[in-house]
Design an enzyme around this catalytic site. Structure first.
Site, mmCIF file in Angstrom:
data_model
loop_
_atom_site.group_PDB
_atom_site.id
_atom_site.type_symbol
_atom_site.label_atom_id
_atom_site.label_comp_id
_atom_site.label_asym_id
_atom_site.label_seq_id
_atom_site.Cartn_x
_atom_site.Cartn_y
_atom_site.Cartn_z
ATOM 1 N N ASP A 206 0.856 -1.176 0.000
ATOM 2 C CA ASP A 206 0.000 0.000 0.000
ATOM 3 C C ASP A 206 0.897 1.232 0.000
ATOM 4 O O ASP A 206 1.515 1.558 1.014
ATOM 5 C CB ASP A 206 -0.904 0.016 1.235
ATOM 6 N N LYS B 50 -6.923 3.359 -3.617
ATOM 7 C CA LYS B 50 -7.315 3.390 -2.207
ATOM 8 C C LYS B 50 -7.522 4.834 -1.773
ATOM 9 O O LYS B 50 -6.740 5.716 -2.121
ATOM 10 C CB LYS B 50 -6.214 2.715 -1.377
ATOM 11 N N LYS C 112 -10.240 0.292 -2.558
ATOM 12 C CA LYS C 112 -10.144 0.095 -1.112
ATOM 13 C C LYS C 112 -10.440 1.399 -0.378
ATOM 14 O O LYS C 112 -9.589 2.276 -0.316
ATOM 15 C CB LYS C 112 -8.750 -0.416 -0.723
#
Length: 315
Positions: free
Chosen positions: A152, A215, A251
């Site tokens: 991430d 995300k 996400k």
């Protein structure tokens, strides 16, 4: 190094080409976006559909601890909960992943080995992203070497907000190249991007650069995932697949704490991107406290009564 989707190769040929492409995207009707997100959030989910939604939401959680006080013991305990969320009910799904800092990736990997739970690791000088590129790439290499299945990363918001879009794009490309077999989630920190148009542009930069997921947030700022910004990103991945055939995950992270919240987001997924995204491979919740509420609601459906927070672990 990976290249952009062939259908949009010209868009990333130069800084000026990328700028033209991004500013040529349709403007976001903020009022319409928020109204649609609010409308979808009123859908009522009952009985068997609610039970299905709860289990699906559990299976989509990246169970997260990203604190300076994290210890190997805390990470092992969190990993045990990810693998077996409710020891009183072995039918409870495991979570999708455990998300930790790179120095805890090896501990997490050992704890979930053989379970199917992935190890996600934040990298690239998370959460601020304020580091030289070689430092960020070393951060990624270390996490992957330690056993991270997913990375991430945070984008350089300073570069984005000052209009250096190609720099943001090239940095994502470089990180993606270092990921090897690990999937890459690109964090925009939507709360710092100020406008919905910026969120749409950031989404396209991430997708063009080869992100496996886009995300919303780090969870470290005041405004994190919202139904509106997640809806906008779901529209982006839907449109990207329609144009390229490439599917990319989404996400939302930060601020999603209750079963009611999670169900609202699942409705957004189904009604915007479609059923293909209703799978942990394509949609995740970045959360730490959400799992406990889902477990309590699951127990309520099966027993007819609330067990209360004392019956779930405190993370």
């Amino acid at each position: 190094m990976p290249t952009t989707a062939p259908a949009f190769a010209d868009a990333t040929a130069s800084d000026s080409a990328l700028r033209r492409f991004l500013f040529g995207l349709p403007g976001v009707d903020a009022v319409g976006l928020e109204a649609r997100a609010a409308s979808l959030g009123t859908r009522s989910i009952k009985t068997t559909a609610k039970a299905y939604a709860i289990d699906l939401a559990i299976s989509m959680i990246d169970l997260t601890t990203l604190e300076g006080a994290d210890t190997p013991g805390k990470v092992r305990a969190l990993a045990a909960k990810a693998v077996n969320p409710d020891p009183t009910d072995r039918t409870t799904p495991r979570t999708a992943a455990v998300c930790v800092y790179p120095d805890m990736a090896a501990t997490a990997a050992a704890a979930v080995a053989g379970s199917g739970v992935k190890v996600a690791s934040v990298a690239t000088a998370f959460p601020a992203g304020r580091a030289a590129l070689d430092v960020k790439l070393a951060d990624v290499r270390d996490a992957v070497a330690a056993g991270a299945d997913e990375i991430d990363m945070v984008i350089d918001r300073g570069a984005f907000l000052s209009g250096r879009f190609l720099k943001v794009y090239e940095e994502i490309l470089a990180v993606k190249a270092e990921c090897g077999p690990a999937r890459l989630k690109v964090i925009f920190e939507t709360g710092e991007l100020s406008t919905y148009d910026n969120i749409r542009r950031a989404s396209w930069i991430g997708m063009l650069a080869g992100a496996d997921f886009i995300k919303t947030s780090t969870g470290k700022v005041a405004t994190n995932a919202t139904p509106a910004n997640t809806l906008l990103m779901l529209e982006a991945v839907r449109d990207f697949r329609a144009a390229t055939g490439v599917q990319i995950g989404v996400k939302p992270a930060g601020g999603i704490r209750t079963t009611k919240d999670a169900v609202k987001f699942l409705v957004l997924v189904n009604e915007t991107a479609g059923e293909d995204w209703l799978d942990p491979h394509w949609f995740r919740f970045g959360a730490s406290s959400l799992l406990n509420d889902l477990l309590m609601q699951r127990q309520k459906l099966s027993t007819g009564r609330y067990s209360g927070p004392d019956y779930v672990t405190v993370d």
